[in-house]
Design a protein around this motif. Structure first.
Motif, PDB file in Angstrom:
ATOM      1  N   ILE A 140       0.837  -1.203   0.000  1.00 60.20           N
ATOM      2  CA  ILE A 140       0.000   0.000   0.000  1.00 60.20           C
ATOM      3  C   ILE A 140       0.871   1.251   0.000  1.00 60.20           C
ATOM      4  O   ILE A 140       0.621   2.207  -0.749  1.00 60.20           O
ATOM      5  N   THR A 141       1.916   1.256   0.806  1.00 61.58           N
ATOM      6  CA  THR A 141       2.830   2.402   0.857  1.00 61.58           C
ATOM      7  C   THR A 141       3.566   2.573  -0.468  1.00 61.58           C
ATOM      8  O   THR A 141       3.696   3.697  -0.984  1.00 61.58           O
ATOM      9  N   ASP A 142       4.047   1.468  -1.051  1.00 62.48           N
ATOM     10  CA  ASP A 142       4.741   1.527  -2.341  1.00 62.48           C
ATOM     11  C   ASP A 142       3.852   2.163  -3.412  1.00 62.48           C
ATOM     12  O   ASP A 142       4.284   3.068  -4.141  1.00 62.48           O
ATOM     13  N   VAL A 143       2.624   1.669  -3.516  1.00 59.51           N
ATOM     14  CA  VAL A 143       1.706   2.147  -4.555  1.00 59.51           C
ATOM     15  C   VAL A 143       1.348   3.608  -4.329  1.00 59.51           C
ATOM     16  O   VAL A 143       1.308   4.405  -5.276  1.00 59.51           O
ATOM     17  N   ALA A 144       1.118   3.967  -3.075  1.00 57.81           N
ATOM     18  CA  ALA A 144       0.747   5.352  -2.761  1.00 57.81           C
ATOM     19  C   ALA A 144       1.880   6.319  -3.096  1.00 57.81           C
ATOM     20  O   ALA A 144       1.651   7.368  -3.721  1.00 57.81           O
ATOM     21  N   LEU A 145       3.091   5.983  -2.708  1.00 54.85           N
ATOM     22  CA  LEU A 145       4.217   6.887  -2.969  1.00 54.85           C
ATOM     23  C   LEU A 145       4.553   6.954  -4.452  1.00 54.85           C
ATOM     24  O   LEU A 145       4.999   7.993  -4.953  1.00 54.85           O
ATOM     25  N   ASP A 146       4.340   5.871  -5.151  1.00 57.25           N
ATOM     26  CA  ASP A 146       4.536   5.880  -6.609  1.00 57.25           C
ATOM     27  C   ASP A 146       3.568   6.859  -7.260  1.00 57.25           C
ATOM     28  O   ASP A 146       3.948   7.618  -8.165  1.00 57.25           O
ATOM     29  N   TRP A 147       2.324   6.855  -6.786  1.00 51.27           N
ATOM     30  CA  TRP A 147       1.331   7.792  -7.335  1.00 51.27           C
ATOM     31  C   TRP A 147       1.730   9.236  -7.028  1.00 51.27           C
ATOM     32  O   TRP A 147       1.639  10.107  -7.902  1.00 51.27           O
ATOM     33  N   VAL A 148       2.165   9.492  -5.809  1.00 52.70           N
ATOM     34  CA  VAL A 148       2.583  10.852  -5.445  1.00 52.70           C
ATOM     35  C   VAL A 148       3.742  11.307  -6.326  1.00 52.70           C
ATOM     36  O   VAL A 148       3.749  12.438  -6.830  1.00 52.70           O
ATOM     37  N   THR A 149       4.705  10.426  -6.551  1.00 47.26           N
ATOM     38  CA  THR A 149       5.866  10.759  -7.390  1.00 47.26           C
ATOM     39  C   THR A 149       5.440  11.189  -8.787  1.00 47.26           C
ATOM     40  O   THR A 149       5.987  12.143  -9.358  1.00 47.26           O
ATOM     41  N   LYS A 150       4.444  10.523  -9.314  1.00 45.26           N
ATOM     42  CA  LYS A 150       3.985  10.805 -10.671  1.00 45.26           C
ATOM     43  C   LYS A 150       3.098  12.050 -10.757  1.00 45.26           C
ATOM     44  O   LYS A 150       2.878  12.582 -11.850  1.00 45.26           O
ATOM     45  N   ASN A 151       2.590  12.523  -9.629  1.00 43.46           N
ATOM     46  CA  ASN A 151       1.606  13.606  -9.677  1.00 43.46           C
ATOM     47  C   ASN A 151       1.997  14.861  -8.900  1.00 43.46           C
ATOM     48  O   ASN A 151       1.356  15.893  -9.057  1.00 43.46           O
ATOM     49  N   LYS A 152       3.028  14.792  -8.085  1.00 42.23           N
ATOM     50  CA  LYS A 152       3.356  15.897  -7.182  1.00 42.23           C
ATOM     51  C   LYS A 152       3.744  17.182  -7.890  1.00 42.23           C
ATOM     52  O   LYS A 152       3.584  18.285  -7.331  1.00 42.23           O
ATOM     53  N   ASP A 153       4.251  17.100  -9.122  1.00 41.67           N
ATOM     54  CA  ASP A 153       4.695  18.305  -9.836  1.00 41.67           C
ATOM     55  C   ASP A 153       3.600  18.905 -10.716  1.00 41.67           C
ATOM     56  O   ASP A 153       3.772  19.997 -11.260  1.00 41.67           O
ATOM     57  N   GLU A 154       2.482  18.194 -10.839  1.00 42.52           N
ATOM     58  CA  GLU A 154       1.419  18.641 -11.744  1.00 42.52           C
ATOM     59  C   GLU A 154       0.397  19.528 -11.046  1.00 42.52           C
ATOM     60  O   GLU A 154      -0.140  20.466 -11.635  1.00 42.52           O
ATOM     61  N   ALA A 155       0.097  19.214  -9.780  1.00 48.43           N
ATOM     62  CA  ALA A 155      -0.939  19.932  -9.032  1.00 48.43           C
ATOM     63  C   ALA A 155      -0.836  19.525  -7.578  1.00 48.43           C
ATOM     64  O   ALA A 155      -0.192  18.522  -7.256  1.00 48.43           O
ATOM     65  N   PRO A 156      -1.465  20.283  -6.675  1.00 42.77           N
ATOM     66  CA  PRO A 156      -1.512  19.799  -5.297  1.00 42.77           C
ATOM     67  C   PRO A 156      -2.260  18.466  -5.269  1.00 42.77           C
ATOM     68  O   PRO A 156      -3.138  18.217  -6.102  1.00 42.77           O
ATOM     69  N   PHE A 157      -1.913  17.609  -4.337  1.00 45.91           N
ATOM     70  CA  PHE A 157      -2.544  16.287  -4.320  1.00 45.91           C
ATOM     71  C   PHE A 157      -3.284  16.019  -3.017  1.00 45.91           C
ATOM     72  O   PHE A 157      -2.929  16.541  -1.950  1.00 45.91           O
ATOM     73  N   PHE A 158      -4.324  15.222  -3.140  1.00 45.64           N
ATOM     74  CA  PHE A 158      -5.112  14.747  -2.006  1.00 45.64           C
ATOM     75  C   PHE A 158      -5.079  13.229  -2.059  1.00 45.64           C
ATOM     76  O   PHE A 158      -5.601  12.614  -2.996  1.00 45.64           O
ATOM     77  N   LEU A 159      -4.448  12.626  -1.058  1.00 49.11           N
ATOM     78  CA  LEU A 159      -4.262  11.174  -1.039  1.00 49.11           C
ATOM     79  C   LEU A 159      -4.858  10.580   0.226  1.00 49.11           C
ATOM     80  O   LEU A 159      -4.530  11.000   1.343  1.00 49.11           O
ATOM     81  N   MET A 160      -5.732   9.599   0.044  1.00 53.83           N
ATOM     82  CA  MET A 160      -6.233   8.808   1.163  1.00 53.83           C
ATOM     83  C   MET A 160      -5.461   7.485   1.156  1.00 53.83           C
ATOM     84  O   MET A 160      -5.604   6.683   0.233  1.00 53.83           O
ATOM     85  N   LEU A 161      -4.622   7.295   2.169  1.00 52.93           N
ATOM     86  CA  LEU A 161      -3.752   6.136   2.255  1.00 52.93           C
ATOM     87  C   LEU A 161      -4.311   5.237   3.358  1.00 52.93           C
ATOM     88  O   LEU A 161      -4.089   5.471   4.543  1.00 52.93           O
ATOM     89  N   HIS A 162      -5.068   4.232   2.950  1.00 53.46           N
ATOM     90  CA  HIS A 162      -5.860   3.432   3.884  1.00 53.46           C
ATOM     91  C   HIS A 162      -5.245   2.048   4.080  1.00 53.46           C
ATOM     92  O   HIS A 162      -5.259   1.218   3.171  1.00 53.46           O
ATOM     93  N   HIS A 163      -4.751   1.799   5.277  1.00 56.99           N
ATOM     94  CA  HIS A 163      -4.129   0.508   5.578  1.00 56.99           C
ATOM     95  C   HIS A 163      -5.158  -0.531   6.029  1.00 56.99           C
ATOM     96  O   HIS A 163      -6.176  -0.190   6.628  1.00 56.99           O
ATOM     97  N   LYS A 164      -4.846  -1.779   5.743  1.00 57.55           N
ATOM     98  CA  LYS A 164      -5.618  -2.891   6.297  1.00 57.55           C
ATOM     99  C   LYS A 164      -5.240  -3.122   7.757  1.00 57.55           C
ATOM    100  O   LYS A 164      -6.065  -3.486   8.593  1.00 57.55           O
ATOM    101  N   ALA A 165      -3.982  -2.930   8.059  1.00 58.08           N
ATOM    102  CA  ALA A 165      -3.434  -3.205   9.393  1.00 58.08           C
ATOM    103  C   ALA A 165      -4.005  -2.239  10.432  1.00 58.08           C
ATOM    104  O   ALA A 165      -4.260  -1.074  10.118  1.00 58.08           O
ATOM    105  N   PRO A 166      -4.157  -2.679  11.692  1.00 60.92           N
ATOM    106  CA  PRO A 166      -3.946  -4.049  12.181  1.00 60.92           C
ATOM    107  C   PRO A 166      -5.243  -4.842  12.360  1.00 60.92           C
ATOM    108  O   PRO A 166      -5.500  -5.431  13.418  1.00 60.92           O
ATOM    109  N   HIS A 167      -6.082  -4.868  11.334  1.00 56.78           N
ATOM    110  CA  HIS A 167      -7.371  -5.564  11.401  1.00 56.78           C
ATOM    111  C   HIS A 167      -7.202  -7.074  11.612  1.00 56.78           C
ATOM    112  O   HIS A 167      -6.216  -7.660  11.164  1.00 56.78           O
ATOM    113  N   ARG A 168      -8.133  -7.660  12.269  1.00 54.13           N
ATOM    114  CA  ARG A 168      -8.182  -9.113  12.418  1.00 54.13           C
ATOM    115  C   ARG A 168      -8.061  -9.785  11.053  1.00 54.13           C
ATOM    116  O   ARG A 168      -8.668  -9.312  10.109  1.00 54.13           O
TER     117      ARG A 168
END
Length: 515
Positions: free
Chosen positions: A174-202
């Motif tokens: 999840i962190t890898d994918v989220a940061l990859d998206w930020v890298t590709k978009n951070k120079d184009e416009a301000p970004f709004f990212l919801m980074l939702h983890h599964k952990a530590p759910h049963r």
């Protein structure tokens, strides 16, 4: 003629300079729009965060958000269960208005949501990780989500609707994918990212690197672990206790095919098999070796109490191992922002979808309005917007996150959002007009739970259980912070109860919750 040309040239240069300056100011003002990252964990108890004084685990990276921003000491949720809580974050509205009252409902993506508003205001928007709202995400330029609850190992995702499988541990992925998206978009416009983890759910499956961590730590049972539930009818019928309702395979990872299965967990053994089959052969070898050691210990146990304590210990070990990985990945996000010179102008929120029991009242789940479930970790940092190192005991809600992020970003907050912007709290450290009481409403009946609503004030909590149990509970939080003594039937409390019921009714009218 030359003089006229010189005058024209001078005027032209001046106009050009003004135009260029205006353009530069405009560009600069655009750059000043803050980026936004909302990190949401799943079932992360505040008791397992060192910023909240936890003695169970050290979470330096999550703590860093609090140190560089504000720690909400008394943050709470409006409905303590996964899907409804996420809908509240998206809409800034209580469950009865956003339509997501329980985990069995589809979220109506046609309604106004936080990502839609940010997108209309020039932001690139994305959600990565756990969605758990069953409908297709709307308002996001990019979405890459776990189907339903998702898996801990080599997880499948739906990337803008297309099925995709990743190799690795879900929190890292999840962190890898989220940061990859930020890298590709951070120079184009301000970004709004919801980074939702599964952990530590049963069922809290740890990463391989932490399978041995906490093996030498003996976790102490909470003082009210063996709560007898006297005078609390809803607790008497629930089916989420550690001593009776954890599954030895699914929760403790013990390969015991002959162990009994509790009816409430009749699905669990088969589900655990599906989970561990996702591990690659090399991963499975390490996994089996680690839990075979636990099985050898389990086979020596003689009494029910020994087994209960063993399962508590196993639960705590795995839960905290998963939290360790979660904290590592929060650290990765913060380090990325620092390395990319984005930290100063990025709002970072850390919040769990609700609180969680770690054996308090003998429970392991959430849902109830009792403190460990109702109270949730929450912290916000924004270096360019307000100074860090602050704490507040004000009664903030997950309901307030949406209007706060909009307000901090200079975007008008919709009038129908029921949450309140925390901007004044964050920027000045106080808000004398802030709410003095909190309203809660829970709707599910799964796991033997009872629907209920209630009010919490500075000193008291009044809860109304109404389906299937019909009962009231009253707690004096100053004298009884662990909520062990129901005072509702005490004649001395009649005047207080009458006042609290009036205030409760007023909150229901305010939030348009028709009971």
């Amino acid at each position: 003629m030359n003089a006229n040309r010189k005058i024209f040239s001078t005027k032209f240069c001046a106009l050009l300079f003004i135009a260029m300056s205006f353009g530069a100011l405009t560009a600069k003002s655009q750059l000043k729009k803050p980026n936004v990252i909302v990190i949401v964990s799943d079932d992360h108890a505040y008791q397992a965060i060192s910023a909240y004084g936890s003695q169970l685990i050290h979470t330096p990276n999550i703590d860093r958000i609090a140190k560089e921003g504000m720690l909400m000491k008394e943050a709470a949720v409006t409905n303590s269960v996964c899907s409804p809580s996420r809908a509240v974050l998206l809409t800034g509205k209580y469950s009865h208005l956003n339509g997501m009252k329980d985990n069995g409902t589809y979220f109506n993506g046609a309604q106004e949501t936080l990502p839609k508003i940010f997108k209309r205001n020039g932001y690139r928007t994305a959600i990565v990780g756990k969605w758990h709202l069953f409908s297709t995400p709307t308002g996001f330029d990019y979405w890459n989500i776990l189907p339903d609850q998702g898996n801990y190992y080599n997880p499948g995702f739906k990337k803008n609707g297309k099925d995709t499988t990743y190799t690795g541990y879900v929190t890292d992925v999840i962190t890898d994918v989220a940061l990859d998206w930020v890298t590709k978009n951070k120079d184009e416009a301000p970004f709004f990212l919801m980074l939702h983890h599964k952990a530590p759910h049963r069922n809290v499956m740890p990463p391989l690197k932490y399978l041995e961590k906490f093996n030498d730590t003996k976790f102490k049972l909470p003082s009210n672990f063996y709560d007898d539930y006297k005078d609390r009818k809803a607790l008497q019928i629930q089916q989420v206790t550690m001593k009776d309702h954890l599954d030895i395979r699914y929760d403790s990872k013990i390969p015991c095919d002959t162990c009994p299965v509790n009816k409430v967990n009749d699905w669990a053994p088969a589900e655990y098999q599906r989970e561990i089959q996702r591990l690659r052969p090399d991963e499975r070898k390490i996994w089996d070796a680690a839990y075979q050691k636990e099985y050898e210990i389990f086979k020596t146990l003689k009494t029910k109490d020994e087994i209960v304590r063993f399962q508590f210990q196993r639960y705590m070990e795995d839960y905290l191992r998963v939290v360790n990985s979660l904290d590592d990945n929060v650290g990765r996000v913060l380090q990325y922002l620092q390395d990319q010179h984005l930290s100063e102008n990025t709002i970072v929120v850390y919040v769990s979808d609700q609180g969680f029991y770690l054996g308090e009242h003998g429970l392991y789940d959430k849902r109830f309005m009792y403190t460990e479930s109702f109270r949730t970790p929450m912290m916000i940092k924004y270096p360019a917007g307000f100074k860090g190192g602050r704490k507040t005991s004000s009664y903030v809600l997950n309901l307030d996150i949406a209007p706060t992020l909009l307000d901090l970003s200079g975007i008008k907050v919709p009038e129908d959002m029921q949450g309140v912007s925390m901007k004044k709290l964050l920027t000045t450290g106080e808000d004398e007009d802030w709410r003095k009481e909190v309203y809660y409403h829970y709707y599910e009946k799964s796991f033997g739970l009872t629907r209920h609503y209630g009010i919490k004030t500075e000193r008291y909590k009044l809860i109304r259980f109404y389906d299937p149990v019909d009962a009231w509970e009253l707690y004096d939080l100053k004298k009884d912070p662990m909520e062990m003594h129901n005072l509702y039937d005490d004649p001395k409390q009649a005047t207080l109860i009458k006042s609290l019921k009036e205030r409760l009714k007023a909150l229901q009218l305010k939030y348009k919750d028709k009971i």
